[in-house]
Design a protein around this motif. Structure first.
Motif, PDB file in Angstrom:
ATOM      1  N   SER A 425      74.149  47.232  21.348  1.00  0.00           N
ATOM      2  CA  SER A 425      74.857  46.266  20.360  1.00  0.00           C
ATOM      3  C   SER A 425      73.868  44.861  20.920  1.00  0.00           C
ATOM      4  N   VAL A 426      74.745  45.361  22.322  1.00  0.00           N
ATOM      5  CA  VAL A 426      74.481  43.903  23.398  1.00  0.00           C
ATOM      6  C   VAL A 426      73.142  43.294  23.713  1.00  0.00           C
ATOM      7  N   GLY A 427      72.461  44.830  23.942  1.00  0.00           N
ATOM      8  CA  GLY A 427      70.853  45.389  24.332  1.00  0.00           C
ATOM      9  C   GLY A 427      69.819  44.412  23.434  1.00  0.00           C
ATOM     10  N   PHE A 428      70.484  44.704  22.079  1.00  0.00           N
ATOM     11  CA  PHE A 428      69.175  44.452  21.042  1.00  0.00           C
ATOM     12  C   PHE A 428      69.722  42.809  20.642  1.00  0.00           C
ATOM     13  N   ALA A 429      70.989  42.754  20.580  1.00  0.00           N
ATOM     14  CA  ALA A 429      70.992  41.052  21.091  1.00  0.00           C
ATOM     15  C   ALA A 429      70.435  40.323  21.607  1.00  0.00           C
ATOM     16  N   ARG A 430      70.147  41.178  22.959  1.00  0.00           N
ATOM     17  CA  ARG A 430      69.702  39.672  23.882  1.00  0.00           C
ATOM     18  C   ARG A 430      67.646  40.606  24.135  1.00  0.00           C
ATOM     19  N   THR A 431      67.811  41.351  23.256  1.00  0.00           N
ATOM     20  CA  THR A 431      66.006  41.882  23.058  1.00  0.00           C
ATOM     21  C   THR A 431      66.011  42.226  24.651  1.00  0.00           C
ATOM     22  N   MET A 493      67.987  47.382   8.802  1.00  0.00           N
ATOM     23  CA  MET A 493      67.717  47.075  10.258  1.00  0.00           C
ATOM     24  C   MET A 493      67.159  45.841   9.694  1.00  0.00           C
ATOM     25  N   ASN A 494      66.282  45.833   9.338  1.00  0.00           N
ATOM     26  CA  ASN A 494      65.439  44.129   7.949  1.00  0.00           C
ATOM     27  C   ASN A 494      66.390  43.185   7.502  1.00  0.00           C
ATOM     28  N   ARG A 495      67.096  44.223   7.447  1.00  0.00           N
ATOM     29  CA  ARG A 495      68.095  42.700   6.797  1.00  0.00           C
ATOM     30  C   ARG A 495      69.391  42.198   6.861  1.00  0.00           C
ATOM     31  N   VAL A 496      70.127  42.797   8.837  1.00  0.00           N
ATOM     32  CA  VAL A 496      71.051  42.252   8.993  1.00  0.00           C
ATOM     33  C   VAL A 496      70.768  42.540  10.858  1.00  0.00           C
ATOM     34  N   GLY A 497      70.050  43.144  11.071  1.00  0.00           N
ATOM     35  CA  GLY A 497      69.335  42.844  12.692  1.00  0.00           C
ATOM     36  C   GLY A 497      69.584  44.414  13.162  1.00  0.00           C
ATOM     37  N   ASN A 498      69.577  44.925  14.296  1.00  0.00           N
ATOM     38  CA  ASN A 498      69.812  45.759  14.655  1.00  0.00           C
ATOM     39  C   ASN A 498      70.986  45.645  15.587  1.00  0.00           C
ATOM     40  N   GLU A 499      71.411  44.914  16.735  1.00  0.00           N
ATOM     41  CA  GLU A 499      72.717  44.498  16.647  1.00  0.00           C
ATOM     42  C   GLU A 499      73.629  44.693  16.011  1.00  0.00           C
ATOM     43  N   HIS A 500      73.681  44.249  14.514  1.00  0.00           N
ATOM     44  CA  HIS A 500      74.884  44.170  13.396  1.00  0.00           C
ATOM     45  C   HIS A 500      74.955  45.766  13.194  1.00  0.00           C
ATOM     46  N   THR A 501      73.723  46.431  12.191  1.00  0.00           N
ATOM     47  CA  THR A 501      73.766  47.881  12.113  1.00  0.00           C
ATOM     48  C   THR A 501      74.239  48.654  13.144  1.00  0.00           C
ATOM     49  N   MET A 502      74.221  48.308  14.738  1.00  0.00           N
ATOM     50  CA  MET A 502      74.731  48.899  15.897  1.00  0.00           C
ATOM     51  C   MET A 502      76.582  49.014  15.685  1.00  0.00           C
ATOM     52  N   MET A 503      77.023  47.823  14.975  1.00  0.00           N
ATOM     53  CA  MET A 503      78.575  47.744  15.405  1.00  0.00           C
ATOM     54  C   MET A 503      79.098  48.889  14.389  1.00  0.00           C
TER      55      MET A 503
END
Length: 549
Positions: A425-431, A493-503
Motif C-alpha cells: 500500500s505504501v509502495g503504490f502510494a509512492r509509486t 482499483m480504478n475507482r479507489v486506487g491501488n493503495e486503498h485496495t491493498m488496505m
C-alpha cells in the motif's frame, strides 16, 4: 416414528458394542504398533510417487488454466475475437467466468465423487479439460471464448473438490499434511508453467491460442494412465467392495505385510460402520442376509471374503460390513448432518473464504496489467517472479504442515501477509516500483507457505460420510469468493486506487488471523477418524497439544 427412531438408536449402539467386542477380542493383530501402517514411515516408492503424480494432474491443470489468463490478456488482440476494443469489463468477464464455472463444477463433483468414485470423477474431469482446451484455442468471438472459459471452470471446480478428497483418503496420518500439500504444489507449479510458456510464446502471433491448447496434454496423459491409479479404499469400503479395497491398500502401501494390510482394512471397516451411528437410518445395520463377512487367517497370513460367518473362528479375525451401506448413506447425506461435521465444515468454508478475499488471485490474474500500469518494460518478468515465489514457498508449506503444524504455520504466515500488504500500500502510494514488487513477493511467499495450501487440506476435518459433500461446499466458497474478487478488482482499483485496495485486503487478513487464533484447531498426527473428536463439543483448538504433547 419416535419408536422407530429409538429402535434405530438402539441398533446403532448394539453395532458399537459388536465393534467394541471385535477390538477387544481380536487383539492378536492389534496388540503392537508394528502392525499399524499409520505408525510406520510412509514409503515413497516409484509406484506411490506415480500415484501421487497422477492424482495431482488435476491440481496442475487447475493452476495452469487459472494462471494462464495473465499471459492471455497480455497477448489477446481485439481483432482476434471480432472486437474493436477489449475493455476492463471484458477482461474481468474473461477472467472471472472461470470462477463461476468452477462454482458449478464443485457442486457437480459432490454427487459424481460419491456415485462414480474419486478416481473416475477425476477421469471425467480430464475429459472436460480436453474439450475446454479445444473450445478456447479455436474461439473466434468473445462469446465463444467466454463459453470455453466457463467450461474449463467446470473442470477446475471438479478437480479442486475431488483431488483433496482422494489424496486425503489414500494418505497415512503421519504424512497426510505433506501429501495434501503436494496438490497445492501442483497448483502453484501449473501457474508457474503458464507464466513461463507465456513468456516464451509472447513473440508469436495469437500466442494465446497455443497457451489454451497446451492444457489438453496433461489431461490426455492422465486418461492414458488411469489403469495404474487405485481407487480410494475408504470409498470402496463404503460401497461394500472389500476385495477391491484390500487390493487398493496393497497398492498404496507396497511394503506393508499382509497382517498390516488386514489391520488397516479392519480398522477402516469398523470406523466407517461406527460412523453410521450418526445417520438417521431406517433399518438395523447388522443383518446376516445383508452383510459381508471377511476373515484374516493368522496361520497363513491370508484374507478371504466369506458368505457366512466361519464356524471355527479360533484363529481368525472376522470383519462385518453391511452391503450397500454407502448407497443408503448417500441418500441421507444432505438431509442430516451431525453437529461435529457442521462445525468442521464451517471452519473449512470460513478459512477458504479468507484464502480468496485477501487478494492473492487478484495478483495472479492481473499481474501483467498491474505491472504494465507501472510502466514496467516487460510485465511478464515480475509476474513470473511472483509465480516463482509462489511455487518455491509452497515447498515451505510442504515442510511445515506435518512438523510445525497447520495452526502454528497459519498464525505466523498470515501475520507476514499483513506486513506485505501494508508495505505494498505504501509502495503504490509512492509509486515505488521496487517496493511494490518486494512487498508483493513478501506477501506471496507468506501466502504460499500457509494460506495457499492449508485451506485445501481442511477436507481432512470432515468425516468420511460428509467428505465429498463438505469438500464441494469448501470448493464452492473458494470459487464464489474468487469470482467476486476477480470480477471487481480492476474496477475497484480504478475507482479507489491501488493503495486503498491493498488496505481492504489488509482488513480481511487481520480478520483471517483472528479467526485462526480462536477457531482453527491443530490436527497434525491425528487419523482421519480421530479428528472428529476435536469437534465433538465445540471446537477444541488445543486437542492435540493437550492429549499428545
Amino acid at each position: 416414528m419416535e419408536q422407530r427412531r429409538e429402535a434405530n438408536v438402539r441398533s446403532s449402539y448394539e453395532v458399537d458394542e459388536v465393534y467394541s467386542d471385535l477390538y477387544s477380542t481380536l487383539s492378536q493383530v492389534t496388540s503392537t504398533t508394528a502392525n499399524d501402517i499409520e505408525q510406520l514411515l510412509f514409503s515413497f516408492t516409484w509406484r506411490t510417487c506415480f500415484i501421487l503424480l497422477g492424482a495431482t494432474v488435476g491440481g496442475l491443470l487447475f493452476g495452469y488454466d487459472t494462471g494462464v489468463i495473465s499471459g492471455v490478456l497480455l497477448s489477446l488482440k481485439p481483432q482476434d475475437i471480432s472486437r474493436s476494443v477489449i475493455t476492463n469489463f471484458d477482461k474481468e468477464i474473461i477472467t472471472s467466468i472461470t470462477c463461476v464455472g468452477s462454482f458449478f463444477g464443485s457442486a457437480l463433483a459432490i454427487p459424481m465423487a460419491d456415485k462414480y468414485g474419486r478416481k473416475m470423477t477425476l477421469a471425467y474431469c480430464c475429459i472436460v479439460f480436453v474439450l475446454a482446451a479445444l473450445l478456447m484455442a479455436t474461439s473466434m468471438t468473445l462469446t465463444f471464448l467466454v463459453f470455453g472459459r466457463f467450461i474449463v471452470g467446470i473442470a477446475v471446480g471438479i478437480a479442486a473438490q475431488c483431488v483433496p478428497v482422494y489424496m486425503s483418503e489414500i494418505s497415512p496420518s503421519n504424512a497426510r499434511g505433506t501429501i495434501l500439500t503436494l496438490n497445492s504444489l501442483a497448483i502453484t507449479g501449473g501457474q508457474l508453467i503458464s507464466y513461463i510458456i507465456s513468456f516464451f510464446f509472447s513473440s508469436i502471433d495469437q500466442s494465446w491460442r497455443y497457451l489454451f491448447g497446451l492444457s489438453a496434454i496433461p489431461a490426455l496423459l492422465f486418461i492414458c494412465l488411469l489403469d495404474f491409479i487405485p481407487e480410494s479404499p475408504r470409498w470402496l469400503i463404503s460401497f461394500g467392495s472389500l476385495t477391491k479395497a484390500h487390493e487398493s491398500i496393497k497398492i498404496i502401501y507396497p511394503k506393508a505385510t499382509p497382517r498390516q494390510i488386514a489391520l488397516k482394512l479392519k480398522r477402516l471397516i469398523i470406523d466407517i460402520n461406527k460412523m453410521r451411528r450418526y445417520q438417521d437410518v431406517e433399518e438395523p445395520l447388522l443383518r446376516r442376509s445383508s452383510c459381508f463377512f471377511f476373515r484374516y487367517n493368522h496361520s497363513s497370513n491370508s484374507l478371504q471374503l466369506l458368505e457366512e460367518p466361519p464356524t471355527d473362528p479360533s484363529n481368525s479375525e472376522v470383519f462385518i460390513l453391511p452391503k450397500n451401506a454407502g448407497q443408503r448413506s448417500t441418500r441421507r447425506r444432505i438431509h442430516r448432518m451431525e453437529p461435529r461435521a457442521k462445525r468442521a465444515l464451517t471452519v473449512g468454508c470460513v478459512l477458504m473464504f479468507f484464502q480468496q478475499i485477501t487478494g492473492f488471485n487478484a495478483f495472479m490474474y492481473y499481474a501483467t496489467i498491474i505491472f504494465a500500469n507501472l510502466k514496467v518494460e516487460n510485465p511478464l518478468i515480475p509476474a513470473m517472479a511472483v509465480a516463482f515465489t509462489n511455487f518455491i514457498f509452497t515447498f515451505v508449506a510442504l515442510k511445515l504442515v506435518d512438523s510445525v503444524g497447520r495452526r502454528s504455520t497459519l498464525l505466523c504466515t498470515v501475520f507476514i501477509m499483513i506486513i506485505g500488504l501494508l508495505l505494498s500500500s505504501v509502495g503504490f502510494a509512492r509509486t515505488d516500483t521496487r517496493l511494490i514488487i518486494t512487498s508483493l513477493l513478501i506477501f506471496v511467499a507468506a501466502y504460499a507457505s500457509g494460506m495457499g495450501a492449508i485451506p485445501w487440506s481442511t477436507v481432512e476435518l470432515l468425516p468420511l460420510n460428509r467428505r465429498s459433500f463438505g469438500s464441494g461446499c469448501i470448493s464452492c466458497v473458494n470459487w464464489l469468493t474468487n469470482a467476486i474478487v476477480s470480477m471487481s478488482y480492476l474496477s475497484i482499483m480504478n475507482r479507489v486506487g491501488n493503495e486503498h485496495t491493498m488496505m481492504i485486503f489488509v482488513f480481511f487478513a487481520v480478520l483471517n488471523w483472528i479467526f485462526v487464533y480462536f477457531f482453527f484447531p491443530e490436527v497434525k498426527g491425528l487419523s482421519l477418524e480421530e479428528i472428529g473428536k476435536v469437534f465433538e463439543n465445540g471446537i477444541d483448538v488445543h486437542y492435540v497439544y493437550r492429549n499428545y504433547h
